[in-house]
Design a protein around this motif. Sequence first.
Motif, short mmCIF file in Angstrom:
data_model
loop_
_atom_site.label_atom_id
_atom_site.label_comp_id
_atom_site.label_asym_id
_atom_site.label_seq_id
_atom_site.Cartn_x
_atom_site.Cartn_y
_atom_site.Cartn_z
N UNK A 1 1.96 13.91 16.08
CA UNK A 1 1.34 12.75 15.91
C UNK A 1 0.54 12.86 14.04
N UNK A 2 0.18 13.86 13.36
CA UNK A 2 -0.40 13.62 12.58
C UNK A 2 0.38 13.60 11.70
N UNK A 3 1.70 13.47 11.63
CA UNK A 3 2.44 12.88 10.49
C UNK A 3 2.26 11.26 10.97
N UNK A 4 2.62 10.66 11.93
CA UNK A 4 2.64 9.15 12.37
C UNK A 4 1.52 8.98 12.36
N UNK A 5 0.58 9.71 12.20
CA UNK A 5 -1.54 9.43 11.85
C UNK A 5 -1.37 8.95 10.12
N UNK A 6 -0.33 9.81 9.46
CA UNK A 6 -1.09 9.73 8.06
C UNK A 6 -0.24 9.13 7.51
N UNK A 7 1.29 8.30 8.09
CA UNK A 7 2.21 7.73 7.63
C UNK A 7 1.84 5.91 7.41
N UNK A 8 1.03 6.04 9.45
CA UNK A 8 0.22 4.49 9.30
C UNK A 8 -0.55 4.02 7.94
N UNK A 9 -1.31 4.89 8.14
CA UNK A 9 -3.06 5.50 6.59
C UNK A 9 -1.92 4.85 5.27
N UNK A 10 -1.15 6.18 4.58
CA UNK A 10 -0.67 5.23 3.77
C UNK A 10 0.61 4.48 3.60
N UNK A 11 0.22 3.24 4.62
CA UNK A 11 1.65 2.87 4.68
C UNK A 11 -0.10 1.47 4.76
N UNK A 12 -1.14 1.29 4.79
CA UNK A 12 -2.48 1.15 5.17
C UNK A 12 -2.56 0.57 3.78
N UNK A 13 -2.44 1.55 3.19
CA UNK A 13 -3.53 1.84 1.53
C UNK A 13 -1.88 1.17 0.69
N UNK A 14 -1.03 1.08 0.82
CA UNK A 14 0.53 0.63 -0.04
C UNK A 14 0.69 -0.88 0.20
N UNK A 15 0.10 -1.52 1.53
CA UNK A 15 0.14 -2.42 1.60
C UNK A 15 -0.85 -3.16 1.36
N UNK A 16 -2.24 -2.10 0.84
CA UNK A 16 -3.49 -2.95 0.34
C UNK A 16 -3.58 -3.05 -1.25
N UNK A 17 -2.37 -1.74 -2.13
CA UNK A 17 -1.91 -2.67 -3.19
C UNK A 17 -1.27 -3.75 -3.54
N UNK A 18 -0.04 -3.59 -2.57
CA UNK A 18 0.78 -4.48 -2.38
C UNK A 18 -0.27 -6.41 -2.42
N UNK A 19 -0.81 -6.55 -1.73
CA UNK A 19 -1.52 -7.24 -1.24
C UNK A 19 -2.79 -7.75 -2.46
#
Length: 148
Positions: A81-99
């Motif tokens: 669960x901790x890894x999944x939350x961290x991965x989702x958070x990181x993906x949101x940050x990467x997506x924000x950089x990309x956008x």
Amino acid sequence: MSRKTRFRFFMKDDIDLLKEVLSVNPFSGDSVNKWAEIAENFMMVHQEKALDGRRCQERTSLLLAFSKEKNRDKLLRHGTDEENVEKEQLLQEVLALSEQAKFKTEKGKDESQKTQLIRKRAIKNMKTDTSDENDDSQCSVKRRKSNT
């Protein structure tokens, strides 16, 4: 004949890759060199794994696609669960950089198009002004001739 084995990403690898993407930000500037830098940094941590910039870019793009599609099954298969939350958070940050990079690029294109339009209008006005001046000078020359 030695054959390279294809690197297989696990949850921890995805997290490390996303962290590296955030630290280098390949979405701005020279992206090819930045993806190569990401791969190099990743391999320093994971010494037994051979990876290139293109593969890092492909994996990041795949993770972002899963995130955008809300395809949680493929995105969060084998993690805690901790890894999944961290991965989702990181993906949101990467997506924000990309956008953000896309927005800046599109804004730059708009400004460039506006600048080109202004230049074209200015050149057109200069040509019109020049032709008016030529007409005036021809008229004044004719007047001089008629007066003499």
